[in-house]
Enzyme design. Structure first.
Site, mmCIF file in Angstrom:
data_model
loop_
_atom_site.group_PDB
_atom_site.id
_atom_site.type_symbol
_atom_site.label_atom_id
_atom_site.label_comp_id
_atom_site.label_asym_id
_atom_site.label_seq_id
_atom_site.Cartn_x
_atom_site.Cartn_y
_atom_site.Cartn_z
ATOM 1 N N HIS A 1 9.736 -4.819 -7.610
ATOM 2 C CA HIS A 1 8.894 -3.822 -8.255
ATOM 3 C C HIS A 1 9.478 -3.212 -9.109
ATOM 4 O O HIS A 1 10.633 -2.422 -8.882
ATOM 5 C CB HIS A 1 7.953 -3.375 -7.265
ATOM 6 C CG HIS A 1 7.105 -4.057 -6.603
ATOM 7 N ND1 HIS A 1 5.913 -3.962 -6.645
ATOM 8 C CD2 HIS A 1 7.242 -4.828 -5.358
ATOM 9 C CE1 HIS A 1 5.056 -5.062 -5.949
ATOM 10 N NE2 HIS A 1 6.030 -5.758 -5.166
ATOM 11 N N HIS B 1 -3.524 9.355 0.755
ATOM 12 C CA HIS B 1 -2.135 9.130 1.668
ATOM 13 C C HIS B 1 -1.344 10.331 1.253
ATOM 14 O O HIS B 1 -0.539 10.671 0.294
ATOM 15 C CB HIS B 1 -1.398 7.761 1.156
ATOM 16 C CG HIS B 1 -2.636 6.676 1.356
ATOM 17 N ND1 HIS B 1 -2.471 5.829 0.564
ATOM 18 C CD2 HIS B 1 -3.213 6.277 2.347
ATOM 19 C CE1 HIS B 1 -3.584 4.809 0.972
ATOM 20 N NE2 HIS B 1 -3.696 5.225 2.050
ATOM 21 N N GLU C 1 -0.929 10.956 -2.694
ATOM 22 C CA GLU C 1 -1.527 9.970 -3.627
ATOM 23 C C GLU C 1 -3.081 9.893 -3.116
ATOM 24 O O GLU C 1 -3.298 9.268 -2.160
ATOM 25 C CB GLU C 1 -0.921 8.569 -3.527
ATOM 26 C CG GLU C 1 0.626 8.548 -3.511
ATOM 27 C CD GLU C 1 1.178 7.170 -3.172
ATOM 28 O OE1 GLU C 1 0.440 6.304 -3.049
ATOM 29 O OE2 GLU C 1 2.498 7.058 -3.069
ATOM 30 N N HIS D 1 1.915 4.007 4.227
ATOM 31 C CA HIS D 1 0.573 3.178 3.732
ATOM 32 C C HIS D 1 1.294 2.051 2.976
ATOM 33 O O HIS D 1 2.421 1.972 2.875
ATOM 34 C CB HIS D 1 -0.251 4.129 2.750
ATOM 35 C CG HIS D 1 0.542 4.702 1.823
ATOM 36 N ND1 HIS D 1 1.189 5.829 1.671
ATOM 37 C CD2 HIS D 1 0.635 4.435 0.378
ATOM 38 C CE1 HIS D 1 1.949 6.026 0.534
ATOM 39 N NE2 HIS D 1 1.563 5.217 -0.484
ATOM 40 N N HIS E 1 5.178 2.134 2.342
ATOM 41 C CA HIS E 1 5.717 2.926 1.467
ATOM 42 C C HIS E 1 5.400 4.478 2.168
ATOM 43 O O HIS E 1 4.394 4.771 2.909
ATOM 44 C CB HIS E 1 5.089 3.171 0.244
ATOM 45 C CG HIS E 1 5.680 4.123 -0.842
ATOM 46 N ND1 HIS E 1 7.068 4.251 -0.891
ATOM 47 C CD2 HIS E 1 4.998 5.219 -1.520
ATOM 48 C CE1 HIS E 1 7.240 5.424 -1.816
ATOM 49 N NE2 HIS E 1 6.094 5.879 -2.213
#
EC number: 1.13.11.5
Length: 445
Positions: free
Chosen positions: A292, A365, A341, A371, A335
């Protein structure tokens, strides 16, 4: 409704005059002794006078009456708008909200300002450092009322229903999958056409910028040419003693009466303006080999802090795109983040949470709270054939990400009655796949 016209470009030095009064912009100077058409000159400053030219923001407005023509401001009820981050104790849990309920027009008329509800935030308004996340829930247009914010910029994300926004610079039509920014001090009014809902990111003391592109190069993400600025439009309308100007100042609401519409600007020039942007124009950058890239590649706008590379807030989107990464778990990974967030959904189904995370709802989060994808998403993604695939068609999720640790308001935790108390259960079915005697698990064919 006639199609509205716009000027394109982010942060440009622009000039506009209402075609009904040609030549209304003074030539060669900002503040002549007598302005064309006997207008008043008024400067709106969005930065300190002494800021470097690259960050100096100001516009000159040429108006029928200056904005100082009003009665004294008086405190009014602020409903569910707040900047008190100590209403309830802190909660580090993963939080998710079902779609926020819009009041029915048949029961109670609620316009944009009276429909503002603060969900979370952090920082201090008086020291110009911080932010707030608001939800707007309204069913009626603002009639002979306008609003301006002395505390910060509003980034408005409509989710249901379009907004016709009147500003001192002109009119903007805003529909779901578009955003707009109304910068600090700019007066605006909102017309709606149905029960309407959306999200607002408010930042104190700084302005939104386009993120630096670095190794990406000169092009990509949100292109400056796709940002649209309204053109000058004025109304010379008298409302004797009956036009209300609402001001948010140090987190409180105040109201003043005046005799005329504030949207009486015949011409303007400068680089401090409202603007809008269509999220469909975002040029997506993505990994095309494996693993990613960080979600920062999806940043539309950023509000920088004084620490290099650390934002007070980023506005990030997750638009339709191709997924082609090989040998990669493609959904968002599990993560824990030093940032906070908040996520919202404009339309569709977010890839990591197909159920439960709904348009018009949200999730938070918080700093270092773990999460990631729910159990069903994990199982499917680990077994999927890794052919090129379209991701998020018909979907637009977004994130307000911040370096601040956000406090949730009493309205967000209790009063709104939309908090999903079963959110944590989406991870409960996760089970161990540990194979201590086999280093190489079976990969999808």
């Amino acid at each position: 409704m006639a199609e509205l016209k716009y000027i394109s470009g982010f942060g440009n030095e622009c000039a506009s005059e209402d075609p009904r009064c040609p030549g209304s912009l003074p030539e060669g100077q900002n503040n002549p002794q007598v302005c064309p058409y006997n207008l008043y000159a008024e400067q709106l400053s969005g930065s300190a006078f002494t800021c470097p030219r690259s960050t100096n923001k100001r516009s000159w407005l040429y108006r029928i009456l200056p904005s100082v023509s009003h009665k004294p401001f008086e405190s009014i009820d602020q409903g569910h708008l707040t900047h008190n981050w100590d209403e309830v104790g802190p909660d580090p849990n993963q939080l998710r909200w079902k779609p926020f309920e819009i009041p029915k027009a048949s029961q109670k008329k609620v316009d944009f300002v009276s429909g503002l509800h603060t969900l979370c935030g952090a920082g201090d308004i008086k020291s110009n450092n911080g932010l707030a996340v608001h939800i707007f829930l309204c069913n009626s247009s603002m009639e002979n009322r306008c609003f301006y914010n002395s505390d910060g910029d509003f980034l408005i994300v409509p989710q249901k229903g379009k907004l016709l926004i009147y500003t001192e610079f002109g009119k903007m039509l805003l529909q779901p999958n578009e955003i707009c920014v109304i910068q600090r001090g700019m007066r605006f009014s909102v017309d709606v056409f149905e029960e309407t809902r959306g999200y607002i990111l408010e930042v104190y003391g700084v302005h939104f910028e386009l993120p630096d592109l670095g190794p990406i190069g000169a092009n990509g993400l949100a292109n400056p040419r796709d940002f649209l600025i309204p053109v000058a439009w004025y109304e010379d309308r008298q409302v004797p003693g009956g036009y209300t100007v609402i001001n948010k100042y140090q987190g409180k609401l105040f109201a003043s009466k005046q005799d005329a519409s504030p949207f009486n600007v015949v011409a303007w020039h400068g680089n401090y303006t409202p603007y809008k942007y269509n999220l469909e124009n975002f040029m997506v950058i993505n990994a095309v080999a494996f693993d990613h890239a960080d979600p920062s590649i999806f940043t539309v706008l950023t509000a920088k802090s004084t620490r290099p590379g650390v934002a007070i807030a980023d506005f990030v989107i997750f638009p339709p795109r191709w997924g082609v990464a090989d040998k990669t778990f493609r959904p968002p990974y599990y993560h824990r983040n030093c940032m906070s967030e908040f996520m919202g959904l404009i339309k569709g189904h977010y890839e990591a949470k197909q159920d439960g995370f709904q348009p018009g709802g949200g999730s938070l989060h918080s700093t270092m709270t773990p999460h990631g994808p729910d159990a069903d998403c994990f199982e499917k993604a680990t077994k999927a054939k890794l052919a090129p695939e379209r991701i998020a068609d018909g979907t637009m999720a977004f994130m307000f990400e911040t370096s601040l640790s956000l406090a949730v308001t009493k309205w967000g935790l209790k009063t709104c009655s939309c908090l999903d108390k079963n959110y944590y259960k989406c991870w409960e079915p996760l089970k161990s796949h540990f194979t201590p005697n086999s280093r190489n698990p079976t990969e999808p064919k």
